[in-house]
Write a protein that holds these residues in place. Structure first.
Motif, short mmCIF file in Angstrom:
data_model
loop_
_atom_site.label_atom_id
_atom_site.label_comp_id
_atom_site.label_asym_id
_atom_site.label_seq_id
_atom_site.Cartn_x
_atom_site.Cartn_y
_atom_site.Cartn_z
N VAL A 193 2.93 8.34 38.26
CA VAL A 193 2.60 9.03 39.50
C VAL A 193 3.43 8.40 40.60
CG1 VAL A 193 0.79 9.55 41.16
CG2 VAL A 193 0.25 9.46 38.72
N PHE A 228 4.45 7.14 44.12
CA PHE A 228 3.71 6.79 45.32
C PHE A 228 4.57 5.95 46.22
CE2 PHE A 228 2.61 2.31 44.76
CZ PHE A 228 2.80 2.13 43.40
N VAL A 285 -3.83 11.23 49.40
CA VAL A 285 -3.24 11.90 48.24
C VAL A 285 -2.57 13.18 48.73
CG1 VAL A 285 -3.67 12.91 45.98
CG2 VAL A 285 -5.06 10.97 46.76
N LEU A 286 -1.27 13.28 48.49
CA LEU A 286 -0.50 14.46 48.89
C LEU A 286 0.02 15.17 47.65
CD1 LEU A 286 1.69 12.75 51.61
CD2 LEU A 286 -0.24 14.24 52.02
N GLU A 287 0.04 16.49 47.74
CA GLU A 287 0.65 17.29 46.69
C GLU A 287 1.44 18.40 47.34
OE1 GLU A 287 -0.75 20.32 43.21
OE2 GLU A 287 -1.94 18.50 43.48
N LYS A 288 2.75 18.36 47.15
CA LYS A 288 3.66 19.34 47.77
C LYS A 288 3.41 19.45 49.28
CE LYS A 288 4.21 21.83 43.51
NZ LYS A 288 4.05 23.07 42.77
N LYS A 330 -4.46 16.42 49.83
CA LYS A 330 -5.48 16.81 48.85
C LYS A 330 -6.72 15.95 48.96
CE LYS A 330 -3.38 20.14 46.77
NZ LYS A 330 -3.94 21.47 46.68
N LYS A 343 -7.61 9.57 38.08
CA LYS A 343 -7.02 10.41 37.03
C LYS A 343 -7.80 11.70 36.84
CE LYS A 343 -4.92 6.82 34.17
NZ LYS A 343 -5.00 6.13 32.87
N LYS A 377 -9.79 13.27 38.93
CA LYS A 377 -9.78 14.18 40.09
C LYS A 377 -8.39 14.73 40.41
CE LYS A 377 -12.91 13.69 43.43
NZ LYS A 377 -13.50 13.20 44.67
N HIS A 378 -7.36 13.92 40.21
CA HIS A 378 -6.05 14.30 40.75
C HIS A 378 -4.93 14.48 39.72
CE1 HIS A 378 -7.72 13.66 44.71
NE2 HIS A 378 -8.10 12.46 44.35
N LEU A 379 -5.14 14.08 38.50
CA LEU A 379 -4.04 14.14 37.52
C LEU A 379 -4.40 15.04 36.33
CD1 LEU A 379 -3.00 10.39 37.47
CD2 LEU A 379 -2.08 12.23 38.86
N LYS A 380 -4.92 16.18 36.61
CA LYS A 380 -5.27 17.12 35.53
C LYS A 380 -4.11 17.98 35.14
CE LYS A 380 -10.05 17.26 36.89
NZ LYS A 380 -11.16 18.00 37.35
#
Length: 75
Positions: free
Chosen positions: A2, A4, A48-51, A55, A70, A72-75
């Protein structure tokens, strides 16, 4: 893996010392203290950022465990 980064309010010299002391090989950027407070609301915090979309935000007392992160955020 991931990706970061760290964002902090520190001088380049302080950042270099921190990276050396903790043997970190990650990007660390410096930002204005006021802007950091607007984004994070606590110190330290995890955002936590996504694009480019926020998030999740976690104040230091609520930063999740690795397993919870993991789930919550890495599915």
């Amino acid at each position: 893996n991931v990706p970061f980064i760290f964002i902090c309010n520190a001088s380049p010299a302080d950042i270099a010392r921190f990276k050396k002391k903790h043997k970190l090989n990650v990007p660390i950027f410096s930002m204005d203290e006021i802007e950091l407070k607007i984004i994070a609301r606590s110190n330290p915090a995890m955002v936590v950022l996504e694009k480019a979309v926020v998030k999740a935000k976690y104040p230091h007392r609520s930063i999740p465990t690795v397993e919870t992160f993991k789930d919550k955020h890495l599915k």
